[in-house]
Design an enzyme around this catalytic site. Structure first.
Site, PDB file in Angstrom:
ATOM      1  N   ARG A 176       0.833  -1.208   0.000  1.00 52.08           N
ATOM      2  CA  ARG A 176       0.000   0.000   0.000  1.00 52.08           C
ATOM      3  C   ARG A 176       0.866   1.256   0.000  1.00 52.08           C
ATOM      4  O   ARG A 176       0.544   2.240  -0.659  1.00 52.08           O
ATOM      5  CB  ARG A 176      -0.958   0.000   1.197  1.00 52.08           C
ATOM      6  CG  ARG A 176      -2.162  -0.914   0.977  1.00 52.08           C
ATOM      7  CD  ARG A 176      -3.104  -0.883   2.150  1.00 52.08           C
ATOM      8  NE  ARG A 176      -3.650   0.441   2.399  1.00 52.08           N
ATOM      9  CZ  ARG A 176      -4.265   0.793   3.530  1.00 52.08           C
ATOM     10  NH1 ARG A 176      -4.384  -0.084   4.515  1.00 52.08           N
ATOM     11  NH2 ARG A 176      -4.742   2.005   3.675  1.00 52.08           N
ATOM     12  N   CYS A 236      -0.585   6.476   8.732  1.00 48.49           N
ATOM     13  CA  CYS A 236      -1.024   5.123   8.356  1.00 48.49           C
ATOM     14  C   CYS A 236      -2.265   5.280   7.487  1.00 48.49           C
ATOM     15  O   CYS A 236      -2.345   6.188   6.676  1.00 48.49           O
ATOM     16  CB  CYS A 236      -1.273   4.260   9.591  1.00 48.49           C
ATOM     17  SG  CYS A 236      -2.533   4.914  10.718  1.00 48.49           S
TER      18      CYS A 236
END
Length: 279
Positions: A176, A236
């Site tokens: 990601r 995050c």
């Protein structure tokens, strides 16, 4: 009380009048798991349930932003967590949500807060006692206070792209972060904040869910290119696993790490923010 406590320590301390145990499990959407139902089916004796999905700023357009101090204090009082309590947090979540609860409690003025190393999974694996149902404690006063010096906004992070005063560390998985994998949230771009380092939060744990020792934690950050002598911003997906990085750095004596609370949910949703990918 240390910031990280063992199951053995907790078992020996149980029953102390100032000790409060908190299950702060929250699961990612799509898991099909209900943390409150799991808590009621079996929790560490004396533990109350902290609903992290409610501990947010419901007026903010970005999901999962930190709540106002008054709301947080009110929720803590209703759980029986007050000034002078020693608070031990645990979770049973793949995204280690006790670190988010730890960050909030410290930010909003709690002094003695720890995470149970290995969480309830280790407690169960050792055959220790569980209780069913719901615990209720007497309300205690929790002073509404807020220190947001360790919180960063999108404006801060944008300015930091030029000043480079703080290093940015991303806790998401490598695929990601690199952009090889699409973001699971619709409408959110792939990639990462330009110049950020990638330390997937999962790399900070041993196979049994306990934290790595201090030397190994230090080596994990340094191996990713992080200079532990310089200040840090963590990010995050939605501000949860970024708190794992902050807690791990706290364990090795580094307390100048700040949370970008909006994280990639905010950054990746803004067409004007620069994004980087890694081939």
């Amino acid at each position: 009380m240390d910031s990280l406590v063992s199951t053995e320590w907790l078992a020996n301390e149980m029953g102390a009048s100032d000790l409060r145990i908190v299950d702060c499990t929250k699961h990612l959407p799509g898991t099909g798991r209900d943390p409150l139902a799991e808590y009621e089916a079996g929790h560490i004796p004396g533990a109350v349930f902290m609903d992290l999905s409610d501990l947010v700023d419901s007026t903010h357009p970005v999901e999962n932003m930190l709540p106002p101090a008054e709301k947080f204090a009110s929720r803590m009082q209703s759980l029986g967590l007050g000034d002078g309590s020693r608070i031990v947090l645990y979770d049973d979540s793949a995204v280690k949500t006790s670190a988010r609860a730890w960050f909030m409690l410290k930010m909003f003025g709690a002094h003695d807060v720890a995470i149970l190393d290995g969480g309830i999974a280790k407690w169960k694996a050792e055959g220790r006692a569980l209780t069913q149902g719901k615990e209720s404690l007497r309300h205690r006063h929790f002073t509404a206070w807020q220190d947001d010096s360790n919180v960063r906004t999108k404006a801060h992070v944008l300015a930091n792209l030029h000043s480079k005063d703080e290093q940015v560390i991303d806790a998401r998985g490598a695929a990601r972060w690199s952009g090889a994998e699409e973001d699971p949230r619709p409408g959110i771009a792939s990639g990462h904040i330009p110049g950020s380092f990638n330390v997937p939060f999962t790399t900070l744990y041993n196979a049994d869910g306990t934290f790595k020792d201090k030397a190994a934690l230090k080596a994990t950050f340094e191996g990713a290119g992080v200079d532990l002598g310089k200040p840090v911003i963590t990010s995050c997906g939605s501000g949860v696993t970024a708190c794992v990085l902050i807690f791990a750095m706290h364990l090795i004596g580094k307390d100048d790490a700040a949370l970008y609370d909006g994280s990639w949910t905010e950054w990746g949703n803004d067409p004007d923010t620069p994004k980087a990918v890694k081939a």
